[in-house]
Design a protein around this motif. Sequence first.
Motif, PDB file in Angstrom:
ATOM      1  N   THR A 120       9.877   6.039   6.442  1.00  0.00           N
ATOM      2  CA  THR A 120       8.771   6.816   6.990  1.00  0.00           C
ATOM      3  C   THR A 120       8.179   6.114   8.206  1.00  0.00           C
ATOM      4  OG1 THR A 120       8.248   7.724   4.806  1.00  0.00           O
ATOM      5  CG2 THR A 120       6.540   7.885   6.484  1.00  0.00           C
ATOM      6  N   SER A 163       8.604   8.082  11.715  1.00  0.00           N
ATOM      7  CA  SER A 163       7.349   8.548  12.305  1.00  0.00           C
ATOM      8  C   SER A 163       7.114   7.900  13.663  1.00  0.00           C
ATOM      9  CB  SER A 163       6.171   8.260  11.368  1.00  0.00           C
ATOM     10  OG  SER A 163       6.020   6.875  11.147  1.00  0.00           O
ATOM     11  N   PRO A 197      10.045  10.295  16.132  1.00  0.00           N
ATOM     12  CA  PRO A 197      10.364  11.597  15.529  1.00  0.00           C
ATOM     13  C   PRO A 197      11.371  12.421  16.315  1.00  0.00           C
ATOM     14  CG  PRO A 197       8.205  11.646  16.550  1.00  0.00           C
ATOM     15  CD  PRO A 197       8.646  10.224  16.572  1.00  0.00           C
ATOM     16  N   VAL A 252       0.821   9.997  10.147  1.00  0.00           N
ATOM     17  CA  VAL A 252       2.263  10.041   9.921  1.00  0.00           C
ATOM     18  C   VAL A 252       2.814  11.391  10.331  1.00  0.00           C
ATOM     19  CG1 VAL A 252       4.090   9.877   8.214  1.00  0.00           C
ATOM     20  CG2 VAL A 252       2.094   8.403   8.044  1.00  0.00           C
ATOM     21  N   VAL A 253       3.854  11.367  11.173  1.00  0.00           N
ATOM     22  CA  VAL A 253       4.544  12.586  11.547  1.00  0.00           C
ATOM     23  C   VAL A 253       5.427  13.024  10.405  1.00  0.00           C
ATOM     24  CG1 VAL A 253       6.134  13.634  13.198  1.00  0.00           C
ATOM     25  CG2 VAL A 253       4.520  11.892  13.976  1.00  0.00           C
TER      26      VAL A 253
END
Length: 401
Positions: free
Chosen positions: A326, A330, A333, A394-395
């Motif tokens: 993650t 993120s 992306p 967080v994307v």
Amino acid sequence: MSVAHTTVGAGDRASPWSAVVSVSLGAFALVTSEFLPVGLLPQIARDLRITDGEAGLMVTMPGFLAAVAALLTPVVTARRDRRSVLLALLVLLAASNAVVALAGNLPMLLLGRVLLGIAVGGFWTIGGSVGPRLRPGAEGVRATSIIFSGVSLGTVAGVPAGALIGGMIGWRWSFAGGAIMALVALCALAARLPSLPAQPGTGLRQIPALLKHRIALTGLVATALLFVGQFATYTYVTPFLNQVANIHAGTVSAVLLGYGVAGFAGNALGGWAAGRDVRKALSITALIVGGSVVLLALTGAHPAAAVVAVIAWGVGFGMMPIAMQTWLFSATPDRLESMASLFVSIAQLSLGTGALLGGLVVDHLGVAATMWMGGAMAIATAALIFQSEHGRRVVSVACCD
């Protein structure tokens, strides 16, 4: 282990869920085979008259080969149907386990594990990306999650079962079972997986740019530190439990089962935490891993304390992949495929380095010393991540392990 993302091609149509499950079965066979030596190291060393550190090369060699294979597989197989590639990799996996089961010396043992390394790197690069193609649209994430459930199942059931079989009838039968599992997965893939033509573009040209991205580079350095620390210790947890905690070989399989079950809980916890603050999630993950290993080194002479430390360690290990991925995805992306390939390569290289470094420490300083070293590396990773400001927002990306 990897998380991969692919763009669904216009011609991709939904396949039966059984096709997804067949890839998951391949993941289960692969992970079980990769980590079988962890529960069998002392037996293999005694039988072949080698040291525990030399036996640890069974984890080192596949890691190094997988690191190279992860980067080269998309290039070498650029025009190959992905179904054919996965079938060939499972044939290689079956051959690897068969060679190990028949090995009479260290060179033959390592030859089998070299074959495994090629299968590992290739499978995570190709197999980890087919979920969205098998189930396009919103179901792609779920398909990927099912594929990677084979990783958790291999840790929870496959590795302890291999240790149990090895304790009952010999370590060679564990690897023979691994060869049979690979053939079963091969048959399932051949029967259920549809043709998956190669898609254009490997994304490898973007890797140099990723290495210049400050946040991504921080995550990749953290990946290297944490994976080296993890596998410098985990590879030799069975000798530690045997020699320091005086836990019988038959009981070790139950302890490893507890480690795997705790990993399931950690996986869910890691996903929840990373979705809220990935910086804190990854820092806490590294602290749990490092703190548990240090606790094991401090109190491992007491069997009950050793078991508690190993279970806590399992929680941290379960959190580790999703928190790490993650962070990386993120940060970049728009370059998920390139990051996935780079992550697999660095993680596998670090896995092999950790097992090698741990083996040298075990052979020269003792099995407890490698726990101190690995724990310190994990704690250093926590400090590295905690000082960063990345990850508070967080994307949303597709990531599983």
